[in-house]
Design a protein around this motif. Sequence first.
Motif, PDB file in Angstrom:
ATOM      1  N   ILE A 162      -2.756   2.148   6.647  1.00  0.00           N
ATOM      2  CA  ILE A 162      -2.915   1.523   5.337  1.00  0.00           C
ATOM      3  C   ILE A 162      -2.432   0.075   5.328  1.00  0.00           C
ATOM      4  O   ILE A 162      -2.983  -0.760   4.624  1.00  0.00           O
ATOM      5  CB  ILE A 162      -2.241   2.365   4.218  1.00  0.00           C
ATOM      6  N   ARG A 166       3.405   7.307  -6.049  1.00  0.00           N
ATOM      7  CA  ARG A 166       2.315   6.348  -5.825  1.00  0.00           C
ATOM      8  C   ARG A 166       1.305   7.026  -4.913  1.00  0.00           C
ATOM      9  O   ARG A 166       1.637   7.388  -3.788  1.00  0.00           O
ATOM     10  CB  ARG A 166       2.830   5.055  -5.200  1.00  0.00           C
ATOM     11  N   LYS A 167       0.113   7.216  -5.390  1.00  0.00           N
ATOM     12  CA  LYS A 167      -0.870   8.002  -4.665  1.00  0.00           C
ATOM     13  C   LYS A 167      -1.745   7.134  -3.770  1.00  0.00           C
ATOM     14  O   LYS A 167      -2.079   7.512  -2.646  1.00  0.00           O
ATOM     15  CB  LYS A 167      -1.745   8.778  -5.654  1.00  0.00           C
ATOM     16  N   ASN A 168      -2.185   6.032  -4.295  1.00  0.00           N
ATOM     17  CA  ASN A 168      -2.999   5.121  -3.492  1.00  0.00           C
ATOM     18  C   ASN A 168      -2.791   3.705  -4.004  1.00  0.00           C
ATOM     19  O   ASN A 168      -3.730   3.002  -4.357  1.00  0.00           O
ATOM     20  CB  ASN A 168      -4.483   5.517  -3.570  1.00  0.00           C
ATOM     21  N   TYR A 222       0.891  -1.159   0.000  1.00  0.00           N
ATOM     22  CA  TYR A 222       0.000   0.000   0.000  1.00  0.00           C
ATOM     23  C   TYR A 222       0.927   1.205   0.000  1.00  0.00           C
ATOM     24  O   TYR A 222       1.548   1.527   1.007  1.00  0.00           O
ATOM     25  CB  TYR A 222      -0.930  -0.017   1.209  1.00  0.00           C
ATOM     26  N   GLN A 257       1.715   5.148  -0.685  1.00  0.00           N
ATOM     27  CA  GLN A 257       1.283   6.535  -0.817  1.00  0.00           C
ATOM     28  C   GLN A 257       2.524   7.422  -0.746  1.00  0.00           C
ATOM     29  O   GLN A 257       3.624   6.947  -0.449  1.00  0.00           O
ATOM     30  CB  GLN A 257       0.304   6.894   0.308  1.00  0.00           C
ATOM     31  N   ASP A 258       2.344   8.703  -1.014  1.00  0.00           N
ATOM     32  CA  ASP A 258       3.525   9.581  -0.994  1.00  0.00           C
ATOM     33  C   ASP A 258       3.283  10.937  -0.335  1.00  0.00           C
ATOM     34  O   ASP A 258       4.096  11.843  -0.491  1.00  0.00           O
ATOM     35  CB  ASP A 258       4.087   9.775  -2.410  1.00  0.00           C
ATOM     36  N   TRP A 259       2.201  11.054   0.444  1.00  0.00           N
ATOM     37  CA  TRP A 259       1.851  12.382   0.930  1.00  0.00           C
ATOM     38  C   TRP A 259       2.739  12.893   2.058  1.00  0.00           C
ATOM     39  O   TRP A 259       2.621  14.058   2.446  1.00  0.00           O
ATOM     40  CB  TRP A 259       0.364  12.457   1.308  1.00  0.00           C
ATOM     41  N   ARG A 278       4.147   5.816   3.256  1.00  0.00           N
ATOM     42  CA  ARG A 278       3.684   7.123   2.796  1.00  0.00           C
ATOM     43  C   ARG A 278       4.833   7.887   2.133  1.00  0.00           C
ATOM     44  O   ARG A 278       4.760   9.092   1.988  1.00  0.00           O
ATOM     45  CB  ARG A 278       3.146   7.915   3.984  1.00  0.00           C
ATOM     46  N   GLY A 286      -5.266   9.949  -5.678  1.00  0.00           N
ATOM     47  CA  GLY A 286      -5.172   8.505  -5.845  1.00  0.00           C
ATOM     48  C   GLY A 286      -6.465   7.766  -5.573  1.00  0.00           C
ATOM     49  O   GLY A 286      -6.540   6.554  -5.770  1.00  0.00           O
ATOM     50  N   HIS A 287      -7.486   8.477  -5.126  1.00  0.00           N
ATOM     51  CA  HIS A 287      -8.793   7.860  -4.870  1.00  0.00           C
ATOM     52  C   HIS A 287      -9.681   8.204  -6.065  1.00  0.00           C
ATOM     53  O   HIS A 287     -10.085   9.351  -6.242  1.00  0.00           O
ATOM     54  CB  HIS A 287      -9.376   8.380  -3.565  1.00  0.00           C
ATOM     55  N   GLU A 302      -5.087   1.926  -7.987  1.00  0.00           N
ATOM     56  CA  GLU A 302      -5.041   3.066  -8.904  1.00  0.00           C
ATOM     57  C   GLU A 302      -5.718   2.736 -10.235  1.00  0.00           C
ATOM     58  O   GLU A 302      -5.967   3.618 -11.051  1.00  0.00           O
ATOM     59  CB  GLU A 302      -3.599   3.560  -9.104  1.00  0.00           C
TER      60      GLU A 302
END
Lengths: 398, 398, 398, 398
Positions: free
Chosen positions: B189, B275-277, B160, B162-164, B270, C334-335, B295
């Motif tokens: 996540i 990679r966003k989600n 999983y 993410q990159d936030w 994260r 990403g959602h 995605e």
Amino acid sequence: MRIGMVGYAFMGAAHSQAWRTVNRVYDLPAYARMTAICGRDESKVAEAAARLGWDGHTTDWRSLVDRDDIDVIDVCTPGDSHAEIAIAALAAGKHVLCEKPLANTVDEARAMAAAAAEARSVGVRSMCGFNYRRVPAIALMRQLVADGRIGEIRHVRATYLQDWLVDPTVPLAWRLQKDKAGSGALGDIGAHIIDATEFVTGQRIASVSGLIETFVKERPLPGEASGLAAKSLALVDGSAPATGPVTVDDAALFTARLDGGAVGSYEATRFATGRKNGLRIEINGSLGSVAFDFERMNELEFYDAARPTSEQGFSRILVTEPDHPYMSAWWPAGHLIGYEHSFTHQARDFLEAVATGVDPTPSFDDALHVQLVLEAVERSAATGAWIAVDSALTAVNA
Amino acid sequence: MRIGMVGYAFMGAAHSQAWRTVNRVYDLPAYARMTAICGRDESKVAEAAARLGWDGHTTDWRSLVDRDDIDVIDVCTPGDSHAEIAIAALAAGKHVLCEKPLANTVDEARAMAAAAAEARSVGVRSMCGFNYRRVPAIALMRQLVADGRIGEIRHVRATYLQDWLVDPTVPLAWRLQKDKAGSGALGDIGAHIIDATEFVTGQRIASVSGLIETFVKERPLPGEASGLAAKSLALVDGSAPATGPVTVDDAALFTARLDGGAVGSYEATRFATGRKNGLRIEINGSLGSVAFDFERMNELEFYDAARPTSEQGFSRILVTEPDHPYMSAWWPAGHLIGYEHSFTHQARDFLEAVATGVDPTPSFDDALHVQLVLEAVERSAATGAWIAVDSALTAVNA
Amino acid sequence: MRIGMVGYAFMGAAHSQAWRTVNRVYDLPAYARMTAICGRDESKVAEAAARLGWDGHTTDWRSLVDRDDIDVIDVCTPGDSHAEIAIAALAAGKHVLCEKPLANTVDEARAMAAAAAEARSVGVRSMCGFNYRRVPAIALMRQLVADGRIGEIRHVRATYLQDWLVDPTVPLAWRLQKDKAGSGALGDIGAHIIDATEFVTGQRIASVSGLIETFVKERPLPGEASGLAAKSLALVDGSAPATGPVTVDDAALFTARLDGGAVGSYEATRFATGRKNGLRIEINGSLGSVAFDFERMNELEFYDAARPTSEQGFSRILVTEPDHPYMSAWWPAGHLIGYEHSFTHQARDFLEAVATGVDPTPSFDDALHVQLVLEAVERSAATGAWIAVDSALTAVNA
Amino acid sequence: MRIGMVGYAFMGAAHSQAWRTVNRVYDLPAYARMTAICGRDESKVAEAAARLGWDGHTTDWRSLVDRDDIDVIDVCTPGDSHAEIAIAALAAGKHVLCEKPLANTVDEARAMAAAAAEARSVGVRSMCGFNYRRVPAIALMRQLVADGRIGEIRHVRATYLQDWLVDPTVPLAWRLQKDKAGSGALGDIGAHIIDATEFVTGQRIASVSGLIETFVKERPLPGEASGLAAKSLALVDGSAPATGPVTVDDAALFTARLDGGAVGSYEATRFATGRKNGLRIEINGSLGSVAFDFERMNELEFYDAARPTSEQGFSRILVTEPDHPYMSAWWPAGHLIGYEHSFTHQARDFLEAVATGVDPTPSFDDALHVQLVLEAVERSAATGAWIAVDSALTAVNA
């Protein structure tokens, strides 16, 4: 540069194609002459020499090493004979290109690295055949990292996924026997992703936690033992074929810490149904990411976090432009290259380094380090503990 | 079925959209009435009630739990208040839908599972909101496994990504504070991929080796603390903002053995730039494989090893056909659905189960198991040892 | 803003979802009230009103148009009734949102555009429902073109590929009858790619060469006639079902010249086996390219020729960032969003334009132009000649 | 089989690699000996002979044709000399492999086909070098069609997209001059998709409507004229380089009807920014579809409508299995091949056919048909009318 090659199966064919092609494509200070190959079976090696285009052949690798008209020994045998052949060749003053993994044990690898160091002092060169370094997309990945485009590296994610052992009737070839192959998926394909990620990141794996599994523990004995797809003995009377124990791993997974601060996830398996040659690497850094899949080896995905937010995305770079590594010699942009080209590129770099008196990479030291990681994974898997990679090496030489 | 919801941020908005939509799309034995929501700030909760379409609102969750005209309590708060609210609601005879992760600690989760068991005995239902189970492609993946199309499962590969948090100026929101969030990427996540892979495979994670890392250890204090993207306090005098310590993980990796013989690789982070989600799951079995990436949530890749060799390949199934899970109620084939639909599907299944007197899944027991895995990963990361998941649960209830 | 909607099948459901959701998500100067829907069958329209969330219903569209408590008429019927309803509504001072294609003939479309012009002069607004303009990736595509990132446009390549008619037993629904639908794939889905490419490029199609084909010329008569997938009449005695002639095209292809110098290739078909909703657009310009596929509607591929050669590649932009068109109101990056969201975005733009006294786009003039292109394609296909699009319109109003 | 090759630029290099490799990889009844090459410039052709591995060289193609020790003439020159060389070679009893397009005009192509027919009667063979037929994925596509897996073909969708002329400073090489190249994108790359789709479908293009465009009408004169990327003359005094008119098309589009009932869309362009070698073919039939993109030449997408609805999807077949066309001789599954392999496969088929006394395909008749289609497209583009492909050929010989 007169080449003598030991072994003529899968790797032997790939190396032959490389030696035959390299000077047709690249302008180099040395010319590869395919002088002789060596194999155990007289008639087969004769046939291979004719088919693959070698001037001569022999069944005795020692005679090859001793010949005056040979400058390079190219070792393409299973891992159990690497050390003996390579050390003898170096001692005889031959430059050595040795297939990976360097050896089946750390002790052998250490002895080889020592022999290479001694030979280097008298201008004799050595190199280990981690050919994936010469895939243009992987070389470009390294370039982007080295140019600072990825920033501080946080994550390394590497898998090498194959599926040729899913079928339990695949026979017990040499690659499934510990005495010949050293290990299974771990050494055969795991070694590639260890080397490739260290090459790309410039970081070395410092500690690991490993998990090793053999899903199918007995397999039918093979009829003939070369190549990836050796056929099983078909018994005339219809009885079940004789079987033997699989003594290597089918799959190996490990998590890792790299010496530059990144964390890594690694997996090598021959049981990933549907994945044929899924050497995949993804690197995430503070400024960008790169992702690669060998099943699309002419492409590199690059995410550049410096672009405007609304335009950010992974770019599919078709690594076929003249200014991409190794590519100016090939076809116009968009015309793909294949697996074997990585060996031609390797031959190019090897010839050039030797001809110009430079040590080629990856060195035997680099390959020894890979061997140390493999051993650490096995020890970790056996004990359940994190294992530091035991290393006297002080710098990433790649 | 009269709903009272606690919390109105990211999850509150998603749940509201689901309750508002579910009866417009599905024919169900119960009708969701959006009776009241609860939040701490009077004016904000009033505004949220109006915007999201709730009949009433309150700042006191206990009053909500006590109301006679509420049948269901929907818990959408941060993890530190789940146990108190859910246990009180169950005690008051309300059916409970509780967001994941079930709780911040195993102790709380055990207490909740015990409360759920007691409530169940008098017909009061409970469910944990692992919404990804209700993504049609993931439900289809489970169906293929359950139908034997994948065969004996060898590999589970789940990330999983993410990159936030890559940007070090992202402020210290509640999700980065251990006392509020319990853990970081791991619980937020990582919990999703633990649940989703157990759901899909029907196997439970039995032991793990974990690695946990916090890359950025100090962050600016936030101005307001809700949602994923809380803004940082801008100081009027231009001085550097006050910072505080990040007390949760940025990334968590673990290898695992599942109780059905599979081996697994898990990673939640994260810091995966670009990679966003990227909730990705791949399952390799003796007869086939499935692969999913959130995605591209409307697609499932399925490799069927039973097909003729020359036609084998991963099929990109567009999971939008009327006979795909949940999809008959939506649009014609090829017309995609989005993230929020998983909540509508969850609402559908919850309403249907409660209305027909059946226990919905995932149960609090299932969610407790996820909590046990999270704890095992943390203990392993702390000690460097493999940790068996401590569990009194005897069956996979999913 | 009180809405009255005519029609409650596929488009009616999509529009209902949009009106129900739009004010929950966006802050707007007007609030959509779902006042009444209209349909021919009393019991069905009553059921639809209840299910879809409308306050009232009627079987007489004229009474809807005459009501004082209706501000907007939303026309979701088959194309043969668009002109009559829309013109009456505009005459009655109602703002009109009319589904595409605007009409079944150019004459009807001209009359509607004239009515819209007259209504506009007294502040009554009209808009045609080319919802794909409101897919964020398509809106972003237009933005990149408008910002000069693509440069001078050379190529437009557009297909709309479906496959729901490949099965010859699919019955003869209204969409297959010329008197009801006007045309087949050409008007139903070809109209979308005509509008979308004109919207994105800011160029209008100036001349065309068309080819039209009906592969399956007879189909069974349907039992009931609404939606995309009307069921065929099953005859009790097992005899073959009665059939009727398909009077519209199954597929339409055309090449085109656009008025800004680009050349275009267009194809609309319901016989592209395996393509479910393949609305694909690629634009190549002197500085870059964009490519889109509705089956991956949350993604836009963007090639920026201004980047360094060795880094050029199509970037897969996940169009889910807050600064992407329409997306700030939805979920974190990403959602994904789905098909229906394009209608919510359309409702947003319509409400905002009407409330602030601005003409929404696409106007009836824009939609008339699409109709002229459709007619030009049909005439070209009939005669084998290139046909200039006959147009009194002087500017691209989009 | 002693080969004499005329031309040594891009195609000459590709053919040399093929002749050099073919007997190393395949077991064949004939062995290719690289006897001599011919080029106009003495020193360059000598250098090319040495580099590419030819035994001899000459500057006079007529002397090559006359030599007794040559069995095969391989024509790799620009199209304006194909007819003269090929006809002379056939008359001299040499087997001929001629690069595509067969000729620059229909008249030349007719003369060549006549010469080939006469030669055939005395056992002299001829073949046109449409190498893409020998890409394994395209051969597999044809196999699936031939095996009835696609059913009745409805749609052919073919593009050949390149972008090397987007830059207006690219010089006026021979490929941009009508007298040398015959046509531009149309004949150079459009010819490939015409042949490939006729090969795959077994149908021939019967009528067309064409559109042709030259976007950049003047270009700088080149300094040297071979290869795809000839460099422009750099003027010493800094003045603007002399320019000349581009006399061929930059882009050609056409719609088509095929003689088996399919409709087709074709596009060839050198202005598709970002597309490097986008030879894409999609075939939709009543039972399935296939899709191919040369930029991923080792993959074929296959949609089998016979599978259960919920499992249908395009399968990404990695065309690297031993039972895929041409692949048993290469590497293990998952190890890709490249562009040049199509020439090795072509050499294999040519050698085998000649050695066994069979006519190889595509024949000069097949190639003449392609020429007729090219001419029909040009005439259609000039007149604006649909044009029937004028053909005395009565059967698809492929």
